[in-house]
Design a protein around this motif. Structure first.
Motif, PDB file in Angstrom:
ATOM      1  N   GLY A  20      48.025  31.114   3.883  1.00  0.00           N
ATOM      2  CA  GLY A  20      47.117  31.085   5.012  1.00  0.00           C
ATOM      3  C   GLY A  20      47.638  32.020   6.100  1.00  0.00           C
ATOM      4  N   SER A  38      45.693  22.980   8.671  1.00  0.00           N
ATOM      5  CA  SER A  38      47.060  23.319   8.285  1.00  0.00           C
ATOM      6  C   SER A  38      47.444  22.738   6.933  1.00  0.00           C
ATOM      7  CB  SER A  38      48.046  22.796   9.337  1.00  0.00           C
ATOM      8  OG  SER A  38      48.023  21.380   9.349  1.00  0.00           O
ATOM      9  N   GLY A  39      46.603  21.865   6.403  1.00  0.00           N
ATOM     10  CA  GLY A  39      46.960  21.095   5.217  1.00  0.00           C
ATOM     11  C   GLY A  39      47.287  19.667   5.588  1.00  0.00           C
ATOM     12  N   ILE A  57      44.699  23.545  -2.017  1.00  0.00           N
ATOM     13  CA  ILE A  57      45.775  24.098  -1.194  1.00  0.00           C
ATOM     14  C   ILE A  57      47.062  23.313  -1.416  1.00  0.00           C
ATOM     15  CG2 ILE A  57      44.171  24.890   0.592  1.00  0.00           C
ATOM     16  CD1 ILE A  57      45.144  22.555   2.302  1.00  0.00           C
ATOM     17  N   SER A  72      40.609  21.416   0.557  1.00  0.00           N
ATOM     18  CA  SER A  72      40.160  21.701   1.917  1.00  0.00           C
ATOM     19  C   SER A  72      38.875  20.932   2.203  1.00  0.00           C
ATOM     20  CB  SER A  72      39.941  23.200   2.102  1.00  0.00           C
ATOM     21  OG  SER A  72      38.969  23.682   1.208  1.00  0.00           O
ATOM     22  N   CYS A  76      36.975  26.524   6.180  1.00  0.00           N
ATOM     23  CA  CYS A  76      37.954  26.372   7.260  1.00  0.00           C
ATOM     24  C   CYS A  76      38.824  27.618   7.364  1.00  0.00           C
ATOM     25  CB  CYS A  76      38.819  25.137   7.009  1.00  0.00           C
ATOM     26  SG  CYS A  76      39.844  25.253   5.530  1.00  0.00           S
ATOM     27  N   LEU A  78      42.516  28.469   7.110  1.00  0.00           N
ATOM     28  CA  LEU A  78      43.770  27.893   6.649  1.00  0.00           C
ATOM     29  C   LEU A  78      44.939  28.599   7.327  1.00  0.00           C
ATOM     30  CD1 LEU A  78      44.946  25.832   4.566  1.00  0.00           C
ATOM     31  CD2 LEU A  78      45.271  27.774   3.037  1.00  0.00           C
ATOM     32  N   SER A  82      50.248  26.628   4.880  1.00  0.00           N
ATOM     33  CA  SER A  82      49.799  26.234   3.543  1.00  0.00           C
ATOM     34  C   SER A  82      49.486  27.444   2.675  1.00  0.00           C
ATOM     35  CB  SER A  82      48.566  25.320   3.635  1.00  0.00           C
ATOM     36  OG  SER A  82      48.907  24.091   4.226  1.00  0.00           O
ATOM     37  N   ALA A  84      46.824  28.769  -0.374  1.00  0.00           N
ATOM     38  CA  ALA A  84      45.567  28.558  -1.100  1.00  0.00           C
ATOM     39  C   ALA A  84      45.770  28.931  -2.566  1.00  0.00           C
ATOM     40  CB  ALA A  84      44.462  29.403  -0.485  1.00  0.00           C
TER      41      ALA A  84
END
Length: 378
Positions: A20, A38-39, A57, A72, A76, A78, A82, A84
Motif C-alpha cells: 500500500g 491500514s488493515g 490484504i 478489504s 479503499c 490501502l 499492508s 495487497a
C-alpha cells in the motif's frame, strides 16, 4: 474416508503482491471519500482509491496485528502498513485464502526486529496446500454461508440499536420540561462485587477488555486457577445485565452489556462494572447514554489528560458524570421498550456465538480435506 488430494504450491506461484502507499495529507478528506484502510481500521477518507472491494490484504507491520489477513471492506486507499495480494485462477475465490490464513496465521513471519514487519519476500515463498478449484469453491460456500448469517444478525442488531437510541432521544425530547440531571453514582453502583482468590473457584470464565467491542464478545478465556495462572486483573464479578465499560482508551469502544453471564464469570479490573440501583432505571438506558458518540468522545478527551501510561479514565470519572432522567412513568415505559430490543439483540448474539463455534470447528477439517465436499452441489 480417504482424504482428498491437495497440491503443494508456493504463494508466488499463483499470486502477486504490492505494498500500500502512504496517503498524502493534501488528498485526505473529512468524509465522503474512499476509506483509508491500514488493515486494522478505517482512519480517514481519501480522494482516490488503490484497492477494489473484497481484495485480499496482509497486514505488513504494526503493533499486535502483523501477519493478520483480511478482505478489504470496500474500495479503499490501502496504506503502506499492508500488502495487497492478487491471485490467479488456482484460487477459485479470494475467500479461500482468507479462510486458509485464518487457520494458518502468518504472524510467525514477523522478523521480531525492533520494528514489527512482514515483507513481500517473506510472503513469496510460503508453502500452501490447495485442492482443485471446484473443491475450493465448495469449501468457501460452506464457510461463507455461515459468515453471511453472522453478518445478517450483526446488521439486524445494528438496526435494533439505532431503534433503541431513537426511542431514548424521543423520550428525552418529549420530557424536556421535567428532565433532571443526576450523577451516575446517584442512580448506579460501580465495581461493587470483587472476587477474592480465597474463594478458590475451580474454574473461571474471564473476559478481558480487548475481547468485547461495542457489545460483541469475541473471546472468553476458560481458566482453572489450580492449573492456569489467573490474571491479576481477573477480579470483577458480574450479574445479568451489568454494563462493562473499559476505562482505558474509551474511543476503542470496549464496552457491552453482559446479558447472561457464564458461570464463575469474572471481568478485568480495566472495566468499570456498572449496575442500576434505581428500580425504574434500567441498565440498558444507562448503557445507551454511556455509549453515545458524544459521551465517548468526552471520555476520550478526559483520558488523554490523565498521567497514566495509557490514556485512561477512572471509575470515579464515570460516577460523577451527569445523567439525564425523566419522570418515573416515562422511564418505565422507555425501559420496557428498550429492554425488549436488547433481549432480541442478545438472542442474535448468542446465535452468532454458536455459528462462530461451528465455523471454527469446520474450518480445519475442511481445509485439511477431512470432510469430503466433492458431492456437494452448489
Amino acid at each position: 474416508m480417504a482424504q482428498m488430494k491437495y497440491n503443494n504450491f508456493r504463494f508466488k506461484d499463483f499470486a502477486s503482491f504490492k505494498y500500500g502507499k502512504m496517503p498524502k495529507k493534501e488528498k485526505m478528506l473529512d468524509s465522503e471519500g474512499f476509506p483509508i484502510f491500514s488493515g486494522y481500521r478505517i482512519s480517514g477518507y481519501y480522494d482516490e482509491y488503490n484497492l477494489d472491494s473484497g481484495e485480499l490484504i496482509v497486514v505488513a507491520r504494526g503493533v499486535g496485528g502483523t501477519g493478520d489477513v483480511k478482505l478489504s471492506p470496500e474500495k479503499c486507499f490501502l496504506t503502506n502498513l499492508s500488502i495487497a495480494v492478487q491471485v490467479d485462477e488456482k484460487i477459485a475465490l479470494k475467500r479461500y485464502l482468507y479462510y486458509y490464513f485464518a487457520l494458518n496465521n502468518l504472524r510467525y513471519l514477523d522478523s521480531g526486529s525492533a520494528q514489527s514487519q512482514i515483507t513481500i519476500n517473506d510472503l513469496s515463498n510460503i508453502k500452501i496446500l490447495l485442492p482443485e478449484v471446484s473443491i475450493q469453491t465448495k469449501i468457501v460456500k460452506i464457510l461463507t454461508d455461515i459468515d453471511i448469517k453472522i453478518e445478517i444478525n450483526n446488521k439486524i442488531n445494528d438496526n435494533l440499536l439505532r431503534q433503541a437510541r431513537a426511542l431514548l432521544n424521543n423520550c428525552l425530547d418529549e420530557n424536556q420540561s421535567v428532565l433532571t440531571m443526576r450523577k451516575l453514582l446517584d442512580i448506579a453502583e460501580i465495581n461493587v462485587d470483587t472476587y477474592s482468590p480465597a474463594e478458590n473457584w475451580s474454574y473461571v470464565n474471564y473476559l478481558d477488555t480487548s475481547n468485547i467491542t461495542e457489545g460483541t464478545i469475541s473471546e472468553m478465556q476458560h481458566l482453572k486457577p489450580n492449573e492456569d495462572k489467573l490474571p491479576s486483573r481477573a477480579r470483577r464479578k458480574v450479574k445479568p445485565m451489568d454494563i462493562v465499560y473499559s476505562t482505558v482508551r474509551p474511543n476503542q469502544r470496549h464496552y457491552g452489556i453482559v446479558n447472561t453471564p457464564l458461570p464463575n464469570m469474572l471481568v478485568s479490573t480495566g472495566f468499570a462494572v456498572i449496575r442500576s440501583k434505581v428500580a425504574f432505571i434500567r441498565n440498558e438506558y444507562i448503557y445507551l447514554l454511556l455509549t453515545d458518540n458524544q459521551f465517548v468522545e468526552k471520555m476520550q478527551q478526559l483520558a488523554e489528560q490523565s498521567t497514566s501510561t495509557f490514556p485512561a479514565i477512572k471509575p470515579s470519572d464515570l460516577g460523577t458524570c451527569q445523567i439525564p432522567c425523566v419522570n418515573n412513568k416515562s422511564m418505565e415505559l422507555l425501559g420496557d421498550a428498550i429492554h425488549t430490543i436488547f433481549s432480541t439483540i442478545s438472542v442474535n448474539q448468542q446465535e452468532n456465538i454458536k455459528l462462530v463455534q461451528l465455523r471454527d470447528a469446520l474450518l480445519p477439517k475442511l481445509l485439511a480435506g477431512q470432510i469430503d465436499v466433492s458431492k456437494i452441489e452448489i
